[in-house]
Design an enzyme around this catalytic site. Structure first.
Site, PDB file in Angstrom:
ATOM      1  N   GLY A   1       0.943  -6.020  -8.406  1.00 52.75           N
ATOM      2  CA  GLY A   1       0.315  -4.832  -7.884  1.00 52.75           C
ATOM      3  C   GLY A   1       1.281  -3.792  -7.785  1.00 52.75           C
TER       4      GLY A   1
ATOM      5  N   MET B   1       9.269 -18.539   6.309  1.00 51.40           N
ATOM      6  CA  MET B   1      10.678 -19.215   6.076  1.00 51.40           C
ATOM      7  C   MET B   1      10.925 -19.228   4.608  1.00 51.40           C
ATOM      8  SD  MET B   1      10.634 -22.269   8.889  1.00 51.40           S
ATOM      9  CE  MET B   1      12.355 -22.638   8.144  1.00 51.40           C
TER      10      MET B   1
ATOM     11  N   ASP C   1       5.686 -16.472  -5.588  1.00 52.52           N
ATOM     12  CA  ASP C   1       5.373 -17.494  -6.304  1.00 52.52           C
ATOM     13  C   ASP C   1       5.143 -17.631  -7.645  1.00 52.52           C
ATOM     14  OD1 ASP C   1       3.553 -15.331  -6.152  1.00 52.52           O
ATOM     15  OD2 ASP C   1       1.946 -16.333  -4.744  1.00 52.52           O
TER      16      ASP C   1
ATOM     17  N   GLU D   1      -1.948 -21.733  -0.654  1.00 53.50           N
ATOM     18  CA  GLU D   1      -2.641 -20.966   0.131  1.00 53.50           C
ATOM     19  C   GLU D   1      -3.902 -20.532  -0.351  1.00 53.50           C
ATOM     20  OE1 GLU D   1      -1.100 -16.997   1.351  1.00 53.50           O
ATOM     21  OE2 GLU D   1       0.529 -17.239  -0.435  1.00 53.50           O
TER      22      GLU D   1
ATOM     23  N   GLY E   1       0.752  -1.103  -0.026  1.00 55.97           N
ATOM     24  CA  GLY E   1      -0.088  -0.039   0.041  1.00 55.97           C
ATOM     25  C   GLY E   1       0.825   1.221   0.035  1.00 55.97           C
TER      26      GLY E   1
END
Length: 463
Positions: free
Chosen positions: A198, A385, A227, A326, A172
């Site tokens: 982003g 980690m 990722d 996730e 942000g």
């Protein structure tokens, strides 16, 4: 020659090569046509010794797609999409002795962040003789909230050995007017932005405003996402290190599961919208029984569901290892209306913990269907980690090439671009393309089929 090769060879002779369409690369001269040029200082560098063919010309391009089906079943594209090749140019558009440079890192942590910063500083200093280099503290908000940090090769000498970001980072804080005013107030000529999709969207907005105001400022993006969800480029930096660390967590889960009666090792890995880390770590470890990713829906109960599969695997081996990204299964987790609307500082929806929810569901299933029988479920979440460690040797080399490619492009007057490898060759890609493109796992290709064949896991298609 195999039996089918004659047929393919015959069809190849009838194919006409399509023209090459080179993507337009923004340049400062597109809105500042009278800029002065300078000879590249690499001409005087005693270590580089430029030779014939050393400098890249505007005619050097890299094809985005290099594989085609020549059978005629699928039509070839009307043109071959290409990007300008990265590397030093004969003429540059900045006087290295006068320019001021800003470097900023935004978003989450990623292995290799400090390496990219270090190599930007060293490359600018040693290759081009730039002496005014500054780090922006704490992401985009650092442009207007903190004083820049002066950087030099001595200061950053060992940063590549450290995890995280020495410049600090945050999500942000994007205020276009304040950021552009800060760039003007500090008289920055070049801005290197390191971050994910982003962050790249923010860089596009800054680039557009700089073009609107016709400022002599070049913006370059270096795509960072642990990722690997940034498209067009081969991979994002830090990804291979992340897979290596994820594999260690899987090994630990396997040991825990193998050492218990009806042991289940559950590992949650990074991957909000894509399952690249989970996929590659699964293929690397060979200890995984089932891999769950956001691109592939799954269900728990009934025939062909996860519970049935795990029960079979526990009967066969006495243990099982489950890897989940996730972002997988988020629609299955009950949540309140407030939770559905919740977003983080970057505007991303807040995900609930699929790992903890799945562990609870597994325990409830076992207690219901196997009362009195032993089960051990070990849940490992190595996410922080994975992203906080220093880059490994492969990623360190990659970060160096990314940084130097960006420097060469900016010094040559290009702006609004991202540097990155396409089919193993470094290219300059318009930053708007990278900001808006996605890179999901293709569950129809051979790699995902390989995962399923290695694990013998179900496809989770209800029939």
């Amino acid at each position: 020659m195999a039996a089918g090769d004659d047929e393919c060879t015959a069809s190849v002779g009838e194919i006409t090569i399509s023209p090459v369409k080179v993507q337009r690369l923004p340049h400062l001269t597109h809105y500042l046509p009278n800029l002065k040029t300078f000879p590249n200082p690499l001409d005087r560098n005693q270590f580089y010794r430029p030779s014939d063919g050393f400098y890249i010309s505007p005619c050097d391009v890299i094809l985005r797609q290099i594989t085609y089906d020549l059978s005629g079943i699928f039509p070839l594209p009307p043109s071959h999409l290409a990007y300008h090749r990265a590397g030093p140019r004969k003429q540059i558009f900045f006087d290295p002795s006068m320019i001021r440079v800003a470097i900023v890192t935004c978003g989450g942590l990623c292995p290799g962040l400090n390496t990219v910063i270090r190599e930007l500083v060293v490359g600018l200093w040693e290759l081009y003789g730039v002496r005014q280099i500054y780090g922006i503290i704490a992401g985009y908000r650092g442009f207007y909230s903190f004083e820049p940090m002066a950087l030099n090769p001595k200061l950053v000498e060992d940063w590549h050995k450290r995890g995280g970001s020495v410049l600090e980072t945050s999500r942000g804080g994007f205020d276009l007017e304040k950021i552009v005013n800060s760039i003007k107030d500090h008289e920055f000529d070049q801005v290197y932005v390191i971050g994910g999709d982003g962050t790249m969207r923010g860089a596009v907005t800054i680039f557009d405003e700089i073009c609107r105001q016709k400022l002599n400022v070049s913006i370059a993006g270096i795509p960072k996402t642990v990722d690997n969800d940034i498209s067009i480029i081969d991979r994002s930096f830090g990804f291979q290190t992340a897979v290596e660390m994820a594999q260690q967590a899987i090994s630990a889960a396997h040991v825990e599961a193998e050492s218990a009666v009806n042991g289940i090792g559950l590992v949650k890995l990074m991957g909000r919208s894509t399952g690249h880390i989970a996929l590659h770590a699964t293929l690397s470890s060979r200890d995984v029984d089932c891999c769950l990713i956001p691109e592939n829906e799954f269900y728990l109960e009934g025939k062909g569901g996860l519970f049935e599969f795990l029960e079979q695997r526990l009967k066969q081996n006495g243990h099982a290892v489950l890897v989940v990204a996730e972002g997988a299964g988020q629609d299955m987790i009950p949540r309140s209306d407030a939770q559905k609307k919740e977003t983080d500082e970057s505007g991303n929806p807040v995900f609930l913990d699929i790992g903890r929810w799945l562990k609870s569901e597994l325990k409830s299933w076992w207690d219901r269907d196997h009362p009195g029988e032993l089960v051990t479920i070990k849940y490992i979440d190595p996410m922080y980690m994975v992203r906080a460690v220093p880059a490994n040797a492969t990623d360190n080399l990659y970060c160096t090439l990314l940084a130097h490619s960006a420097i060469h492009g900016v010094m040559a007057g290009y702006t609004g671009f991202v540097s990155g490898p396409i089919n193993g060759n470094y290219a300059y890609i318009p930053i708007a393309e990278v900001a808006n493109a996605k890179n999901p796992v293709n569950t129809m290709d051979h790699k995902w089929a390989w995962v399923r064949s290695v694990n013998n896991q179900p496809d989770f298609i209800k029939r």
